[in-house]
Design a protein around this motif. Structure first.
Motif, PDB file in Angstrom:
ATOM      1  N   VAL A 124       0.837  -1.190   0.000  1.00  0.00           N
ATOM      2  CA  VAL A 124       0.000   0.000   0.000  1.00  0.00           C
ATOM      3  C   VAL A 124       0.879   1.249   0.000  1.00  0.00           C
ATOM      4  CG1 VAL A 124      -1.908  -1.131   1.145  1.00  0.00           C
ATOM      5  CG2 VAL A 124      -0.141  -0.072   2.507  1.00  0.00           C
ATOM      6  N   ARG A 125       0.286   2.382  -0.321  1.00  0.00           N
ATOM      7  CA  ARG A 125       1.022   3.642  -0.372  1.00  0.00           C
ATOM      8  C   ARG A 125       1.403   4.080   1.037  1.00  0.00           C
ATOM      9  NH1 ARG A 125       0.524   8.176  -4.427  1.00  0.00           N
ATOM     10  NH2 ARG A 125       1.478   9.958  -3.395  1.00  0.00           N
ATOM     11  N   ARG A 126       2.591   4.602   1.157  1.00  0.00           N
ATOM     12  CA  ARG A 126       3.103   5.032   2.449  1.00  0.00           C
ATOM     13  C   ARG A 126       2.381   6.291   2.935  1.00  0.00           C
ATOM     14  NH1 ARG A 126       8.924   3.830   4.340  1.00  0.00           N
ATOM     15  NH2 ARG A 126       8.833   4.756   6.403  1.00  0.00           N
ATOM     16  N   ALA A 127       2.216   6.408   4.254  1.00  0.00           N
ATOM     17  CA  ALA A 127       1.535   7.564   4.838  1.00  0.00           C
ATOM     18  C   ALA A 127       2.342   8.832   4.593  1.00  0.00           C
ATOM     19  CB  ALA A 127       1.345   7.348   6.325  1.00  0.00           C
ATOM     20  N   GLY A 128       1.679   9.939   4.459  1.00  0.00           N
ATOM     21  CA  GLY A 128       2.369  11.204   4.280  1.00  0.00           C
ATOM     22  C   GLY A 128       1.975  11.917   3.010  1.00  0.00           C
ATOM     23  N   GLY A 129       1.487  11.182   2.034  1.00  0.00           N
ATOM     24  CA  GLY A 129       1.009  11.805   0.797  1.00  0.00           C
ATOM     25  C   GLY A 129       2.148  12.228  -0.136  1.00  0.00           C
ATOM     26  N   ARG A 130       1.765  12.900  -1.191  1.00  0.00           N
ATOM     27  CA  ARG A 130       2.707  13.251  -2.256  1.00  0.00           C
ATOM     28  C   ARG A 130       3.779  14.212  -1.803  1.00  0.00           C
ATOM     29  NH1 ARG A 130       2.551  14.305  -8.290  1.00  0.00           N
ATOM     30  NH2 ARG A 130       3.412  16.398  -8.479  1.00  0.00           N
ATOM     31  N   ARG A 131       3.404  15.207  -0.970  1.00  0.00           N
ATOM     32  CA  ARG A 131       4.376  16.228  -0.561  1.00  0.00           C
ATOM     33  C   ARG A 131       5.007  15.934   0.784  1.00  0.00           C
ATOM     34  NH1 ARG A 131       1.304  21.757  -1.615  1.00  0.00           N
ATOM     35  NH2 ARG A 131       2.244  22.052   0.402  1.00  0.00           N
ATOM     36  N   GLY A 132       4.745  14.762   1.362  1.00  0.00           N
ATOM     37  CA  GLY A 132       5.368  14.402   2.626  1.00  0.00           C
ATOM     38  C   GLY A 132       4.666  15.002   3.830  1.00  0.00           C
ATOM     39  N   ARG A 133       5.106  14.620   4.992  1.00  0.00           N
ATOM     40  CA  ARG A 133       4.527  15.139   6.235  1.00  0.00           C
ATOM     41  C   ARG A 133       5.101  16.516   6.489  1.00  0.00           C
ATOM     42  NH1 ARG A 133       6.087  14.145  11.900  1.00  0.00           N
ATOM     43  NH2 ARG A 133       4.285  14.709  13.156  1.00  0.00           N
ATOM     44  N   ARG A 134       4.227  17.506   6.551  1.00  0.00           N
ATOM     45  CA  ARG A 134       4.667  18.894   6.754  1.00  0.00           C
ATOM     46  C   ARG A 134       4.549  19.237   8.227  1.00  0.00           C
ATOM     47  NH1 ARG A 134       2.244  18.117   2.283  1.00  0.00           N
ATOM     48  NH2 ARG A 134       0.144  18.728   2.805  1.00  0.00           N
ATOM     49  N   LEU A 135       5.624  19.736   8.800  1.00  0.00           N
ATOM     50  CA  LEU A 135       5.638  20.024  10.234  1.00  0.00           C
ATOM     51  C   LEU A 135       5.211  21.438  10.526  1.00  0.00           C
ATOM     52  CD1 LEU A 135       9.000  18.264  10.980  1.00  0.00           C
ATOM     53  CD2 LEU A 135       6.735  17.393  11.360  1.00  0.00           C
TER      54      LEU A 135
END
Length: 135
Positions: A124-135
């Protein structure tokens, strides 16, 4: 020729160490994996939730495992270390190293050490989406 009186026969079991960043499980089974001898977690050793995965909790758990194995008569272990794996982190948590050290220091002979972390062959696709986890 050889002195057999001093050398005891090695009786092996399999130690499954499952180390995540939230807890450390030490689960000892027979060679086939069918019968459980001991199962202790880091959370059973400490009171605070944040310390469940700590190296100290893993060391305490490994000490209790060694004590119970001695009572049963097992004196050698094959080690299987596992991290979270899958789409999550593949590195074992902080308790894996100290649990292994504690087992070795308690006069338990170590046979093979194997990494059994599940690695996806396209999952499955990794968590965080296309632009990654933004802090």
């Amino acid at each position: 020729m050889f002195d057999t009186a001093g050398s005891a026969e090695l009786i092996f079991a399999v130690c499954h160490i499952y180390a995540t960043f939230n807890d450390t499980f030490i689960h000892v089974t027979d060679i086939s994996g069918r019968e459980t001898f001991v199962r202790i977690t880091g959370g059973m050793m400490v009171k605070a939730d944040r310390e469940e995965s700590s190296p100290y909790a893993a060391m305490l758990a490994a000490n209790i495992v060694c004590e119970r194995l001695r009572r049963i008569g097992i004196n050698a272990l094959h080690i299987k270390i596992r991290g979270k794996g899958g789409a999550q982190s593949r590195t074992p948590g902080p308790g894996a190293q100290s649990a292994l050290r504690a087992l070795a220091r308690n006069n338990i002979k170590i046979g093979r050490i194997e990494d059994v972390t599940p690695i996806p062959t396209d999952g499955v696709r990794r968590a965080g989406g296309r632009r990654g986890r933004r802090l």
